[in-house]
Design an enzyme around this catalytic site. Sequence first.
Site, PDB file in Angstrom:
ATOM      1  N   HIS A  61       0.839  -1.195   0.000  1.00  0.00           N
ATOM      2  CA  HIS A  61       0.000   0.000   0.000  1.00  0.00           C
ATOM      3  C   HIS A  61       0.876   1.248   0.000  1.00  0.00           C
ATOM      4  O   HIS A  61       1.993   1.251   0.531  1.00  0.00           O
ATOM      5  CB  HIS A  61      -0.901   0.032   1.224  1.00  0.00           C
ATOM      6  CG  HIS A  61      -2.019  -0.946   1.178  1.00  0.00           C
ATOM      7  ND1 HIS A  61      -3.161  -0.787   1.926  1.00  0.00           N
ATOM      8  CD2 HIS A  61      -2.188  -2.097   0.484  1.00  0.00           C
ATOM      9  CE1 HIS A  61      -3.991  -1.795   1.695  1.00  0.00           C
ATOM     10  NE2 HIS A  61      -3.413  -2.611   0.821  1.00  0.00           N
ATOM     11  N   GLU A  63       0.808   3.992   1.730  1.00  0.00           N
ATOM     12  CA  GLU A  63       1.241   4.474   3.044  1.00  0.00           C
ATOM     13  C   GLU A  63       2.434   3.692   3.573  1.00  0.00           C
ATOM     14  O   GLU A  63       3.340   4.264   4.180  1.00  0.00           O
ATOM     15  CB  GLU A  63       0.099   4.368   4.070  1.00  0.00           C
ATOM     16  CG  GLU A  63      -1.136   5.147   3.707  1.00  0.00           C
ATOM     17  CD  GLU A  63      -2.217   4.315   3.037  1.00  0.00           C
ATOM     18  OE1 GLU A  63      -3.398   4.494   3.395  1.00  0.00           O
ATOM     19  OE2 GLU A  63      -1.886   3.505   2.143  1.00  0.00           O
ATOM     20  N   CYS A  91      -6.620   2.086   5.592  1.00  0.00           N
ATOM     21  CA  CYS A  91      -7.184   0.793   5.986  1.00  0.00           C
ATOM     22  C   CYS A  91      -6.639   0.415   7.363  1.00  0.00           C
ATOM     23  O   CYS A  91      -5.766   1.101   7.904  1.00  0.00           O
ATOM     24  CB  CYS A  91      -6.806  -0.263   4.942  1.00  0.00           C
ATOM     25  SG  CYS A  91      -5.057  -0.751   5.011  1.00  0.00           S
ATOM     26  N   CYS A  94      -2.688   0.009   7.370  1.00  0.00           N
ATOM     27  CA  CYS A  94      -1.954   1.264   7.249  1.00  0.00           C
ATOM     28  C   CYS A  94      -2.122   2.128   8.497  1.00  0.00           C
ATOM     29  O   CYS A  94      -1.167   2.760   8.950  1.00  0.00           O
ATOM     30  CB  CYS A  94      -2.365   1.990   5.982  1.00  0.00           C
ATOM     31  SG  CYS A  94      -1.854   1.092   4.494  1.00  0.00           S
TER      32      CYS A  94
END
Length: 167
Positions: A61, A63, A91, A94
């Site tokens: 991801h 992040e 999410c 993260c």
Amino acid sequence: MERQSQLTEEEKVFFMQEAIAEAKKAEAIAEVPIGAVVVYHGEIIGRGHNLREHSQDATSHAEMFAIREACSHLDSWRLEECQLFVTLEPCPMCSGGMILSRVEEVYFGAYDPKGGTAGTLMNLLTDERFNHRAYVEGGILKEECGMLLTKFFREIREKKKKTSQND
């Protein structure tokens, strides 16, 4: 006492635009267009965009990449004086990374009603049961951030529809 942002509106817009630029890098390679930047004393020290399809790694991801790069830049796992900007509400994974790296402030663009854990489904980042909490502000350039995702998924649906019609 509730925390307040230390950034001006102009700074928030500037850094979110940088996160959007990262999201567009993901979009250019057919990844879900989500981008993130980590800021330390007004300087971007970490950048990331989604690479889940290319890596076939669920943890790829935006992040997470931005956090890793920022930690490397500071030579520390602690991001205590940092802000993280991301185009979509984080999410659970993260948000967990932000808590564990002690990011001080989190800013996001579009809200995520299906998986957002920075205020929509729950707010992990301000949960008092954790030893670290972050200031959270959502909705920065939310229309632009949201349109990136809407356009991306619309195009995927159209491609699938055309493919099924040709079969």
